[in-house]
Design an enzyme around this catalytic site. Structure first.
Site, PDB file in Angstrom:
ATOM      1  CG  ASP A  87      -1.381  12.028  -3.976  1.00 32.59           C
ATOM      2  OD1 ASP A  87      -2.574  12.178  -4.291  1.00 32.59           O
ATOM      3  OD2 ASP A  87      -1.027  11.720  -2.808  1.00 32.59           O
ATOM      4  CD  GLU A 207      -6.788   7.377  -2.001  1.00 29.82           C
ATOM      5  OE1 GLU A 207      -6.327   8.043  -1.050  1.00 29.82           O
ATOM      6  OE2 GLU A 207      -7.823   7.704  -2.616  1.00 29.82           O
ATOM      7  CB  ILE A 232      -3.117  -0.744   4.750  1.00 35.01           C
ATOM      8  CG1 ILE A 232      -2.617   0.654   5.087  1.00 35.01           C
ATOM      9  CG2 ILE A 232      -3.854  -0.782   3.432  1.00 35.01           C
ATOM     10  CD1 ILE A 232      -1.444   1.108   4.247  1.00 35.01           C
ATOM     11  CG  LEU A 235      -8.815   9.117   9.304  1.00 36.93           C
ATOM     12  CD1 LEU A 235     -10.226   8.817   8.790  1.00 36.93           C
ATOM     13  CD2 LEU A 235      -8.804   9.204  10.830  1.00 36.93           C
ATOM     14  N   GLY A 236      -7.756   9.467   5.467  1.00 36.55           N
ATOM     15  CA  GLY A 236      -7.355  10.663   4.746  1.00 36.55           C
ATOM     16  C   GLY A 236      -8.181  11.857   5.128  1.00 36.55           C
ATOM     17  N   GLY A 237      -8.092  12.905   4.286  1.00 39.29           N
ATOM     18  CA  GLY A 237      -8.861  14.107   4.568  1.00 39.29           C
ATOM     19  C   GLY A 237     -10.303  14.007   4.109  1.00 39.29           C
ATOM     20  CB  ALA A 240     -11.585   6.204   5.793  1.00 36.56           C
ATOM     21  CD  GLN A 241      -9.140   5.433   0.834  1.00 38.20           C
ATOM     22  OE1 GLN A 241     -10.121   6.116   0.567  1.00 38.20           O
ATOM     23  NE2 GLN A 241      -8.030   5.960   1.328  1.00 38.20           N
TER      24      GLN A 241
END
Length: 538
Positions: A87, A207, A232, A235-237, A240-241
């Site tokens: 990843d 993703e 789902i 909240l990534g860096g 966001a998905q």
């Protein structure tokens, strides 16, 4: 005398007719003989041909039975396998090593215990944008880690895939390609099974779908009724998905059909690039120096000062925002409400360009949320820091905890959380305000809505999109028994099939060759059909 002569003449006439009849009868066998050779010559040849044909069919049947037996044995046997997914995240690169079994053609996973082991290195691949050729070297430790887990005799059949995410998506294509090429060189020399196409930058939509897959797999509903699935929100860096099953008509670019077994799911999935928590914070900091910023209040003094509502009072910024054209000093204001407003301004940027019926974040189409949801990644990390419950009135609890933190004095906070890095600690004010602005002010989830569950894992299975990617790769197409055998021992099966085809073709040719070619003629003199053989080569 006349009578005597008549009788004599009749006797001569009758004698001639008898001779003609006799001659005719003698020639009949010749005209009706279908095979000019006598039976002693024909019988042995016919028997030998029959023996060859029967033997060919018997051998072909035996080979087919052997192949079928071997295939069924391989199909029903249990085989241990490994897989590796790397990843390439925005803040770090993580390797996942999967240990699983294939039984009866179906992959069985164990993401608990030793069925899944992971390792992370920092920084992320995107940090090598200025020197892409060095990006591959960052994978060397991860490859060595994988070799310690996978038995050496299985290295050659263990697939390794690199999937980079938002960090690389934010770079221009030429830099992406150089970074990926550097990684491919390392992966090709790893002794693991690898193809260049297996190192790529995945879309944010993929993703999100992968994260949805692992979430519902962990909940035990993947492959079942779509109405029982859970959405789902990540909240990534850097991004966001949002992914969930929607019954609402959607524009084709947002609608994605995922098939698992006999179940089909119509998913809304979209990735919001630049809306990840870290990137959003950086954008806010840059906007502090802009005179057109709608998210801060500026007070001009002898030395220009910028108020920062998302930093607790007393914190000292080490550098001025990059967007400022003059030498600025930032004044930490520590105001949760203003920080929330600033975060909402970021989330609503570009909304005036929306061409859809619903645009909750920017100009992106978002249907009405349906069902329950898992909120992961930075939702979880921020909740863990504040000690919030994973279920219940999550948004309202986050707002209260964030307000208390943002408006507290920095010296007091530093004393309470002395083990944390100062910059990481300072950012929790923005994190809490951004989460409330994202979930409530933008997506419209009520403050007391209990459909939201905060989680980083479900039933000891990590909610990591890389697991979802691995699940889909190994379960979407269940091979039949013949495909299982082809994959496990293709060279031997191909040889058997060639022999089988040749023998059957030979048997068919022999049967056609020995079959006589005949023609049927109607004899007007005898009043019946006469069958005669025709030379096949004439």
């Amino acid at each position: 005398m006349r009578r005597s002569n008549v009788r004599s003449a009749n006797r001569k006439r009758n004698g001639n007719m008898d001779a003609m009849k006799l001659q005719f009868r003698q020639s009949t066998p010749h005209r009706l003989n279908l095979f000019p050779r006598n039976s002693k010559q024909t019988f042995p040849t016919s028997s030998r041909l029959n023996i060859v044909i029967y033997a060919s069919v018997a051998i072909s049947a035996a080979l087919f039975c052997y192949v079928f037996y071997k295939a069924m044995g391989d199909w029903s046997s249990e085989k241990r396998k490994f897989g590796i997914v790397i990843d390439g995240g925005s803040t770090g690169t993580r390797v996942h090593v999967f240990d699983y079994v294939v039984k009866a053609g179906v992959s069985e996973f164990n993401f608990r215990d030793k069925g899944l082991v992971s390792m992370r290195v920092n920084p992320g691949l995107s940090s090598y944008a200025d020197d892409p050729d060095k990006a591959g070297r960052s994978l060397e430790r991860l490859i060595e880690f994988g070799k310690k887990i996978v038995p050496e005799e299985l290295w050659g059949e263990t697939e390794v895939r690199l999937m980079a995410t938002a960090g690389l998506r934010m770079l221009n294509l030429s830099v992406q390609d150089r970074i990926l090429d550097s990684c491919r060189r390392i992966l090709r020399s790893s002794t693991f099974k690898f193809q260049d196409s297996w190192a790529s930058v995945i879309t944010g939509t993929d993703e999100g779908i992968y994260a949805w897959v692992v979430a519902n797999y962990a909940l035990g509903v993947l492959g079942g009724d779509p109405s029982n699935t859970t959405g789902i929100i990540e909240l990534g860096g850097a991004s966001a998905q949002v992914t969930f099953v929607s019954s609402e008509p959607m524009p084709p670019e947002f609608s994605h059909v995922v098939k698992v077994g006999n179940a089909s799911y119509n998913l809304y999935s979209h990735s919001l690039l630049h809306y990840g928590q870290n990137v959003a914070f950086d954008i806010l900091q840059e906007s502090l120096g802009s005179t057109h910023s709608q998210s801060v209040t500026r007070t001009t003094t002898q030395t220009e000062r910028v108020n920062d509502p998302c930093t607790p009072k007393g914190y000292v910024h080490l550098k001025a925002p990059s967007g400022s054209s003059t030498q600025n000093s930032i004044h930490p204001a520590g105001n949760f409400s203003e920080c929330r407003s600033a975060a909402l301004t970021l989330l609503q940027k570009g909304k005036e360009e929306c061409v859809y019926q619903h645009c909750h974040i920017g100009s992106t189409f978002t249907p009405k949320l349906e069902g329950s949801f898992l909120a992961t990644e930075n939702f979880f990390h921020t909740s863990k820091f504040f000690g919030l419950n994973s279920k219940g009135r999550y948004i309202s609890d986050m707002m209260r905890a964030g307000k208390k933190f943002c408006e507290d004095d920095w010296l007091n906070l530093r004393s309470m959380y002395h083990t944390l890095d100062e910059e990481d600690l300072m950012r929790y004010c923005f994190s809490s305000a951004y989460i409330v602005a994202f979930l409530h002010d933008s997506l419209g989830i009520a403050m007391d809505d209990e459909r939201i569950t905060i989680a980083n894992q479900v039933r000891d299975i990590p909610l990591d999109w890389a697991l979802g990617a691995f699940i889909l790769q190994n379960t979407q197409d269940h091979p039949s028994w013949i495909n299982i055998y082809v994959m496990s021992d293709s060279s031997r099966l191909i040889a058997f099939l060639i022999i089988f085809v040749l023998l059957m073709a030979g048997a068919w040719s022999l049967s056609k060759w020995r079959k006589p070619q005949v023609k049927t003629i109607y004899d007007l003199e005898k009043g019946k059909y006469i069958i005669s053989r025709v030379n096949r080569y004439s």
